[in-house]
Design an enzyme around this catalytic site. Structure first.
Site, short mmCIF file in Angstrom:
data_model
loop_
_atom_site.label_atom_id
_atom_site.label_comp_id
_atom_site.label_asym_id
_atom_site.label_seq_id
_atom_site.Cartn_x
_atom_site.Cartn_y
_atom_site.Cartn_z
N SER A 73 -7.18 0.35 -9.75
CA SER A 73 -7.11 1.78 -10.06
C SER A 73 -5.69 2.29 -10.25
O SER A 73 -5.48 3.30 -10.91
CB SER A 73 -7.79 2.59 -8.94
OG SER A 73 -7.29 2.18 -7.69
N VAL A 79 -12.87 -4.75 -0.46
CA VAL A 79 -12.79 -6.21 -0.57
C VAL A 79 -12.93 -6.90 0.78
O VAL A 79 -13.18 -8.10 0.85
CB VAL A 79 -11.49 -6.68 -1.26
CG1 VAL A 79 -11.48 -6.32 -2.74
CG2 VAL A 79 -10.25 -6.19 -0.54
N ASN A 91 -5.44 -8.70 -6.12
CA ASN A 91 -4.28 -7.79 -6.09
C ASN A 91 -4.39 -6.72 -5.01
O ASN A 91 -3.37 -6.22 -4.54
CB ASN A 91 -4.14 -7.15 -7.48
CG ASN A 91 -3.25 -5.94 -7.47
OD1 ASN A 91 -2.03 -6.04 -7.45
ND2 ASN A 91 -3.86 -4.75 -7.45
N TYR A 122 1.58 -7.34 7.52
CA TYR A 122 1.66 -7.51 6.06
C TYR A 122 2.29 -8.87 5.70
O TYR A 122 1.80 -9.59 4.83
CB TYR A 122 2.47 -6.35 5.48
CG TYR A 122 2.57 -6.29 3.98
CD1 TYR A 122 1.50 -5.87 3.20
CD2 TYR A 122 3.77 -6.61 3.33
CE1 TYR A 122 1.61 -5.77 1.81
CE2 TYR A 122 3.88 -6.52 1.95
CZ TYR A 122 2.81 -6.11 1.21
OH TYR A 122 2.92 -6.02 -0.18
N VAL A 123 3.37 -9.21 6.39
CA VAL A 123 4.04 -10.49 6.14
C VAL A 123 3.09 -11.66 6.44
O VAL A 123 3.00 -12.62 5.66
CB VAL A 123 5.34 -10.60 6.99
CG1 VAL A 123 5.89 -12.01 6.96
CG2 VAL A 123 6.38 -9.59 6.51
N ALA A 146 -0.17 -11.61 6.35
CA ALA A 146 -1.21 -11.64 5.31
C ALA A 146 -0.66 -12.24 4.01
O ALA A 146 -1.32 -13.05 3.36
CB ALA A 146 -1.72 -10.23 5.05
N LYS A 147 0.56 -11.85 3.65
CA LYS A 147 1.13 -12.31 2.38
C LYS A 147 1.53 -13.79 2.45
O LYS A 147 1.45 -14.51 1.44
CB LYS A 147 2.32 -11.44 1.97
CG LYS A 147 1.91 -10.00 1.60
CD LYS A 147 0.85 -9.97 0.51
CE LYS A 147 0.59 -8.59 -0.03
NZ LYS A 147 -0.51 -8.60 -1.03
N ILE A 171 8.72 -3.19 -6.32
CA ILE A 171 8.12 -2.67 -7.55
C ILE A 171 7.80 -1.19 -7.36
O ILE A 171 7.23 -0.81 -6.33
CB ILE A 171 6.82 -3.45 -7.89
CG1 ILE A 171 7.04 -4.97 -7.85
CG2 ILE A 171 6.27 -3.00 -9.25
CD1 ILE A 171 8.04 -5.53 -8.81
P1 NAP Z 1 -0.91 0.52 -4.74
O1 NAP Z 1 -0.28 1.26 -5.86
O2 NAP Z 1 -0.92 1.10 -3.39
O3 NAP Z 1 -2.42 0.16 -5.17
C1 NAP Z 1 -3.24 -0.57 -4.29
C2 NAP Z 1 -4.56 -0.85 -4.96
O4 NAP Z 1 -5.40 -1.58 -4.04
C3 NAP Z 1 -5.32 0.41 -5.33
O5 NAP Z 1 -6.04 0.16 -6.52
C4 NAP Z 1 -6.27 0.58 -4.15
O6 NAP Z 1 -7.44 1.35 -4.44
C5 NAP Z 1 -6.64 -0.87 -3.91
N1 NAP Z 1 -7.23 -1.11 -2.57
C6 NAP Z 1 -6.71 -0.78 -1.37
N2 NAP Z 1 -7.55 -1.15 -0.38
C7 NAP Z 1 -8.63 -1.72 -0.98
C8 NAP Z 1 -9.84 -2.26 -0.51
N3 NAP Z 1 -10.13 -2.33 0.80
N4 NAP Z 1 -10.74 -2.75 -1.41
C9 NAP Z 1 -10.47 -2.68 -2.75
N5 NAP Z 1 -9.33 -2.17 -3.25
C10 NAP Z 1 -8.43 -1.68 -2.38
O7 NAP Z 1 -0.24 -0.93 -4.57
P2 NAP Z 1 0.69 -1.80 -5.55
O8 NAP Z 1 2.09 -1.50 -5.22
O9 NAP Z 1 0.20 -1.71 -6.93
O10 NAP Z 1 0.39 -3.26 -4.94
C11 NAP Z 1 -0.54 -4.15 -5.50
C12 NAP Z 1 -0.39 -5.49 -4.81
O11 NAP Z 1 0.96 -5.95 -4.95
C13 NAP Z 1 -0.66 -5.42 -3.30
O12 NAP Z 1 -1.31 -6.61 -2.88
C14 NAP Z 1 0.73 -5.36 -2.72
O13 NAP Z 1 0.76 -5.84 -1.40
C15 NAP Z 1 1.50 -6.24 -3.68
N6 NAP Z 1 2.93 -6.01 -3.68
C16 NAP Z 1 3.44 -4.79 -4.05
C17 NAP Z 1 4.82 -4.62 -4.04
C18 NAP Z 1 5.48 -3.33 -4.44
O14 NAP Z 1 6.72 -3.24 -4.32
N7 NAP Z 1 4.74 -2.34 -4.91
C19 NAP Z 1 5.65 -5.69 -3.66
C20 NAP Z 1 5.10 -6.88 -3.30
C21 NAP Z 1 3.74 -7.04 -3.32
P3 NAP Z 1 -7.40 2.99 -4.33
O15 NAP Z 1 -6.62 3.43 -5.55
O16 NAP Z 1 -8.82 3.41 -4.35
O17 NAP Z 1 -6.69 3.31 -3.05
#
Ligand code: NAP
Length: 248
Positions: free
Chosen positions: A15, A65, A91, A156-157, A159-160, A189
């Site tokens: 989303s 999930v 993701n 978080y660490v 899990a990742k 990001i």
């Molecule tokens: P985000 O903007 O917070 O989006 C998170 C997404 O996950 C949203 O679509 C959310 O849905 C969905 N979600 C959360 N809980 C869920 C659940 N229980 N079941 C299904 N969907 C769920 O995060 P992002 O920054 O794009 O991050 C995406 C991935 O990249 C994550 O795994 C994050 O840990 C990883 N990551 C991000 C960064 C960064 O700097 N942003 C860095 C390293 C890794 P809703 O919209 O309904 O809440």
């Protein structure tokens, strides 16, 4: 699995942020995309619209999930309609930060349940159809901190880092069936997840990035799309860091 052939793509957390960019990266080829989200229905509809505008078709489903049943229904819906699953992108992720001395068990459980158990449920659910097809691509989104560590993020660490172990285990298990399993580890990001960082913390983070700036969801989506492509067919069990050099 030629890139011109329409494929069934599953994306968790589509989303917003990186997940939306991943959906869009697959949209142009006219693939059939199923993505899920936790609660942001309006944002999910926006992803559907953006994918449609780009020539693809995406359906968003509200799915936790962490629930095996809900994941099974999600994958079942894709199978019912298309009869196959070509790509899974794990993701969906959340953070619940805190120092270890104060971290609540509920915050530990929530982060592990979504980020790690969620990936397990999804991989398990797509494994059978992918084994039957003798093809598939599983791409998991970890984080640079899953390799380097980060204070205040033990849950978080863990899990990742766990995602990386999970991917390597599954990569060895499924390789003989033509299925590749890889990990993308983003750095810093710009998404909703990082938007709440105080400016000082944000600047400190940027100072640690050799390329000198944050990344975009599109930087991650491009690598996911490559790992899902035919050209990446001989890559499995790998962690690709997309972090501007934060980890070398
Ligand atoms: P985000 O903007 O917070 O989006 C998170 C997404 O996950 C949203 O679509 C959310 O849905 C969905 N979600 C959360 N809980 C869920 C659940 N229980 N079941 C299904 N969907 C769920 O995060 P992002 O920054 O794009 O991050 C995406 C991935 O990249 C994550 O795994 C994050 O840990 C990883 N990551 C991000 C960064 C960064 O700097 N942003 C860095 C390293 C890794 P809703 O919209 O309904 O809440």
């Amino acid at each position: 699995m030629a890139d011109t052939v329409k494929r069934t793509i599953l994306v968790t957390g589509g989303s917003r942020g990186i997940g939306r960019a991943v959906c869009l990266a697959f949209a142009a080829a006219g693939n059939r995309i199923f993505f899920n989200y936790s609660s942001a229905a309006a944002a999910a509809q926006e992803t559907e619209k953006l994918v449609a505008d780009a020539g693809g078709r995406a359906t968003g489903m509200q799915v936790n999930v962490a629930s095996e049943k809900e994941v099974s229904d999600f994958v079942g819906r894709a199978l019912e309609e298309t009869g196959r699953v070509d790509v899974l992108v794990n993701n969906a992720g959340i953070t619940k930060d805190g120092l270890i001395v104060r971290m609540k068990e509920s915050d530990w459980d929530a982060v592990l349940d979504v980020n790690l158990k969620g990936a397990f449920h999804c991989i398990k659910a797509v494994s059978k159809p992918m084994i039957r097809q003798r093809s598939g691509r599983i791409i998991n989104i970890s984080s640079v901190v899953g390799v380097t560590g980060n204070p205040g993020q033990a849950n978080y660490v863990a899990a990742k880092a766990g995602i990386i172990g999970l991917a390597k285990g599954i990569a060895r298990e499924l390789a003989s069936r033509g299925i590749t399993v890889n990990v993308v580890a983003p750095g810093y990001i710009e998404t909703d997840m990082t938007a709440s960082f105080p400016e000082k913390a944000r600047q400190m983070m940027i100072d640690q990035i050799p390329l000198g700036h944050s990344g975009t969801p599109q930087d991650i989506a491009a690598v996911v799309a490559f790992l899902a492509s035919e050209q990446a067919g001989y890559i499995t069990g790998q962690v690709i860091h997309v972090s501007g050099g934060m980890y070398m």
